[in-house]
Design an enzyme around this catalytic site. Structure first.
Site, PDB file in Angstrom:
ATOM      1  CD  GLU A 149      33.861 -27.346  60.175  1.00  0.00           C
ATOM      2  OE1 GLU A 149      34.911 -27.325  59.800  1.00  0.00           O
ATOM      3  OE2 GLU A 149      33.410 -28.180  61.063  1.00  0.00           O
ATOM      4  CG  LEU A 151      31.623 -25.399  63.030  1.00  0.00           C
ATOM      5  CD1 LEU A 151      30.753 -24.496  63.696  1.00  0.00           C
ATOM      6  CD2 LEU A 151      32.984 -24.985  62.940  1.00  0.00           C
ATOM      7  CE  LYS A 205      27.060 -27.888  56.642  1.00  0.00           C
ATOM      8  NZ  LYS A 205      27.365 -27.960  57.816  1.00  0.00           N
ATOM      9  CB  CYS A 261      23.414 -23.994  58.790  1.00  0.00           C
ATOM     10  SG  CYS A 261      24.860 -23.312  59.188  1.00  0.00           S
ATOM     11  CE  LYS A 322      23.236 -24.259  67.670  1.00  0.00           C
ATOM     12  NZ  LYS A 322      23.907 -25.550  67.167  1.00  0.00           N
ATOM     13  NE  ARG A 329      24.445 -15.896  61.074  1.00  0.00           N
ATOM     14  CZ  ARG A 329      25.633 -16.363  60.404  1.00  0.00           C
ATOM     15  NH1 ARG A 329      25.945 -15.910  59.501  1.00  0.00           N
ATOM     16  NH2 ARG A 329      26.534 -16.997  61.418  1.00  0.00           N
TER      17      ARG A 329
HETATM   18  N1  LIG Z   1      27.862 -21.001  61.217  1.00  0.00           N
HETATM   19  C1  LIG Z   1      27.852 -22.323  61.310  1.00  0.00           C
HETATM   20  O1  LIG Z   1      27.624 -22.953  62.329  1.00  0.00           O
HETATM   21  C2  LIG Z   1      28.449 -23.129  60.028  1.00  0.00           C
HETATM   22  C3  LIG Z   1      28.624 -24.453  59.882  1.00  0.00           C
HETATM   23  C4  LIG Z   1      28.825 -24.986  59.050  1.00  0.00           C
HETATM   24  C5  LIG Z   1      28.976 -24.349  57.861  1.00  0.00           C
HETATM   25  N2  LIG Z   1      28.625 -23.110  57.746  1.00  0.00           N
HETATM   26  C6  LIG Z   1      28.904 -22.507  56.489  1.00  0.00           C
HETATM   27  O2  LIG Z   1      30.149 -21.803  56.677  1.00  0.00           O
HETATM   28  C7  LIG Z   1      30.145 -20.485  55.701  1.00  0.00           C
HETATM   29  C8  LIG Z   1      30.350 -19.383  56.688  1.00  0.00           C
HETATM   30  O3  LIG Z   1      29.509 -19.211  57.746  1.00  0.00           O
HETATM   31  P1  LIG Z   1      29.750 -18.509  58.855  1.00  0.00           P
HETATM   32  O4  LIG Z   1      28.518 -18.622  59.650  1.00  0.00           O
HETATM   33  O5  LIG Z   1      30.943 -18.380  59.480  1.00  0.00           O
HETATM   34  O6  LIG Z   1      29.577 -16.890  58.207  1.00  0.00           O
HETATM   35  P2  LIG Z   1      29.909 -15.473  58.723  1.00  0.00           P
HETATM   36  O7  LIG Z   1      28.874 -14.585  58.246  1.00  0.00           O
HETATM   37  O8  LIG Z   1      29.859 -15.607  60.442  1.00  0.00           O
HETATM   38  O9  LIG Z   1      31.340 -15.022  58.617  1.00  0.00           O
HETATM   39  C9  LIG Z   1      31.658 -14.701  57.092  1.00  0.00           C
HETATM   40  C10 LIG Z   1      32.825 -13.967  57.309  1.00  0.00           C
HETATM   41  O10 LIG Z   1      33.453 -13.636  55.996  1.00  0.00           O
HETATM   42  C11 LIG Z   1      33.860 -12.163  55.694  1.00  0.00           C
HETATM   43  N3  LIG Z   1      33.979 -11.834  54.206  1.00  0.00           N
HETATM   44  C12 LIG Z   1      32.888 -11.847  53.651  1.00  0.00           C
HETATM   45  N4  LIG Z   1      33.500 -11.245  52.346  1.00  0.00           N
HETATM   46  C13 LIG Z   1      34.704 -11.268  52.445  1.00  0.00           C
HETATM   47  C14 LIG Z   1      35.975 -11.118  51.601  1.00  0.00           C
HETATM   48  N5  LIG Z   1      35.661 -10.947  50.306  1.00  0.00           N
HETATM   49  N6  LIG Z   1      37.164 -11.271  52.302  1.00  0.00           N
HETATM   50  C15 LIG Z   1      37.387 -11.781  53.359  1.00  0.00           C
HETATM   51  N7  LIG Z   1      36.293 -11.841  54.270  1.00  0.00           N
HETATM   52  C16 LIG Z   1      35.146 -11.860  53.804  1.00  0.00           C
HETATM   53  C17 LIG Z   1      32.812 -11.570  56.524  1.00  0.00           C
HETATM   54  O11 LIG Z   1      32.876 -10.082  57.020  1.00  0.00           O
HETATM   55  C18 LIG Z   1      32.585 -12.360  57.766  1.00  0.00           C
HETATM   56  O12 LIG Z   1      33.287 -12.000  58.880  1.00  0.00           O
HETATM   57  C19 LIG Z   1      28.707 -20.504  54.989  1.00  0.00           C
HETATM   58  O13 LIG Z   1      28.720 -20.949  53.776  1.00  0.00           O
HETATM   59  C20 LIG Z   1      27.972 -21.449  56.079  1.00  0.00           C
HETATM   60  O14 LIG Z   1      26.730 -21.880  55.483  1.00  0.00           O
HETATM   61  C21 LIG Z   1      28.377 -22.355  58.742  1.00  0.00           C
END
Ligand SMILES: NC(=O)c1ccc[n+]([C@@H]2O[C@H](COP(=O)([O-])OP(=O)(O)OC[C@H]3O[C@@H](n4cnc5c(N)ncnc54)[C@H](O)[C@@H]3O)[C@@H](O)[C@H]2O)c1
Length: 436
Positions: A149, A151, A205, A261, A322, A329
């Site tokens: 992803e 975004l 990524k 990230c 930002k 974070r």
């Molecule tokens: N935040 C960003 O801008 C962004 C952009 C691109 C990629 N990513 C990647 O996407 C991934 C997720 O990032 P995020 O920022 O959304 O994380 P986040 O911490 O906001 O969300 C993760 C969610 O997963 C849930 N979770 C944990 N264990 C679980 C389980 N066993 N079953 C169901 N839910 C569970 C948590 O409660 C939480 O709500 C990461 O690998 C990150 O690097 C993030």
């Protein structure tokens, strides 16, 4: 299509909502019961411009559902997306326990063919590990696809609905067809869907985020050099950015990159490299430069107050890493708060969206203000840590009236130097002359 999204954080909620918006029936699963209850009650759990409207619409039209029950969530889904955390482990590598834990659980639940799409940012080889974890208990057919992803928080809806590109890592023809159908509504303008193998997609990524972090650290080093040589980084930025090969974006110096990230992804790529005996020299420097940059304003602040911050009070504008997000974070502001309070200073902070999250993390170590100008009352100086739009053209007479001294330390280079000079402020920014 029926879709399950596992993990309903920043990526999961945006992904689930946007797929519902194009007519899919989406169930988002999360282990956080409080989050699931809020979402089911129509309460949004993150601040992301434009998300709430889509979320409410799709919830009302019953295309978007939330549950803590993994089995029920994936039962009828043809597609299962993983949007789970991959935080840094102690050694900097991505902690895979969430992804592999859910993959193991899926193996016990699956009863028919499904496409399992990994949206989390994961080290090369994860698709193989997910496949193996599922296959331990499930002997039927399934495909694992790597679909990183891209975004950006703050503009996530636009990024998701109109992506620059969609990267799909799979060698399965069956999965390719499903992925093509899933993303067709999002690439009608002709932006590319780039198919590749899983490993290349996983590395794409990390390479993208590491390259962007490198651009930031490079400009922060140029800014430091500008300070030493008496050049103006804003001019240098404009001078180089108009070269198409360099590009105008991501050339702004500041107090370092943060967020969930860049810091973790650069670290994870360094760690992945070292595991195959490759020393990724540039990225080690990128990390080192960023760690220093987060505290770049501190020596100037200390010097201005004769090396004694005890009892000094600072107004801090900006907590989020930002603008246009409540995500704190790895926010540079938090590192500044730590450094200032360690020196005996007090801080009163204002942020349009990030205060709740900071309160939950550090509590009342600092004071918080509901309003950007109230934060200035009795403060010895203003520090700017995040470039929210409302900080760009503030009422300087109100700043001067509320602050004890007309002093601004600006980590985001928001103001024009000559205008600030005329207003009579002491002003320190990044890579530009100090205005006395
Ligand atoms: N935040 C960003 O801008 C962004 C952009 C691109 C990629 N990513 C990647 O996407 C991934 C997720 O990032 P995020 O920022 O959304 O994380 P986040 O911490 O906001 O969300 C993760 C969610 O997963 C849930 N979770 C944990 N264990 C679980 C389980 N066993 N079953 C169901 N839910 C569970 C948590 O409660 C939480 O709500 C990461 O690998 C990150 O690097 C993030």
């Amino acid at each position: 299509m029926k879709i399950a999204v596992i993990g309903t954080g920043y990526v999961g909620l945006v992904t689930g909502t946007c797929f519902a918006e194009t007519g899919n029936d989406v169930t988002c699963v999360d282990i956080d019961l409080n989050k699931v209850n809020m979402l089911n009650n129509g309460e949004i759990t993150i601040y992301e411009p434009g998300l709430e409207k889509l979320f409410i619409r799709n919830l009302k039209e019953e295309r978007l559902h939330f549950t803590t029950d993994l089995t029920a969530g994936v039962k009828d889904a043809a597609i299962i997306l993983l949007a789970l955390p991959t935080p840094p482990g102690e050694d900097g590598s991505a902690d895979m326990k969430y992804i592999l834990g859910v993959a193991g659980d899926l193996g016990k639940i699956l009863t028919n063919y499904k496409v399992i799409i990994n949206k989390s940012t994961v080290p090369v080889g994860t698709a193989d590990k997910v496949r193996a974890a599922i296959a331990e208990n499930y002997k039927g057919g399934f495909d694992v696809v790597s679909n990183p992803e891209f975004l950006r928080e703050g503009v996530a809806i636009d990024d998701f609905m109109k992506p620059d590109r969609v990267v799909i890592g799979t060698t399965s023809e069956k999965a390719k067809k499903v992925m093509g159908d899933l993303y067709a509504p999002f690439v009608r303008q002709g932006n590319p869907v780039i198919y590749m193998d899983e490993r290349s997609a996983e590395l794409t990524k990390y390479a993208a985020n590491s390259f962007l972090a490198t651009k930031i650290s490079f400009m922060n080093e140029v800014a430091r050099l500008c300070e030493l040589l008496g050049a103006d980084v804003d001019m240098v930025r404009r001078g180089i950015g108009s070269d198409e090969r360099i590009g105008k974006r991501f050339l702004f110096p500041g107090i370092g990159y943060g967020g969930s990230c860049f810091p973790k992804d650069v670290q994870a790529l360094v760690k992945s490299s070292s595991e195959v005996n490759y020393d990724f020299k540039i990225l080690n420097s990128v990390i080192e430069v960023n760690e220093k940059q987060r505290l770049h304003l501190i020596p100037g602040i200390k010097k201005y107050f004769s090396n004694n911050l005890k009892g000094k009070r600072f107004a801090l504008w900006g907590l989020a890493f930002k603008p246009n997000t409540d995500d704190i974070r790895e926010a540079p502001a938090l590192y500044m708060i730590e450094a200032l309070t360690k020196e005996g200073a007090t801080v009163c902070a204002f942020d349009p969206e990030g205060i709740e999250n900071v309160k939950n993390q550090i509590g009342n170590i600092i004071d918080y203000s509901e309003n950007q100008y109230d934060a200035l009352k009795n403060a010895d100086a203003l520090i700017i840590a995040t470039e929210w739009n409302e900080f760009r053209t503030p009422d300087f007479s109100k700043i001067a009236a509320n602050l004890k001294n007309k002093v601004i330390f600006d980590g985001r280079n928001l103001f024009d130097l000559s205008a600030i000079r005329e207003l009579g402020f002491h002003y320190e920014s990044v890579g530009r002359a100090i205005i006395n």
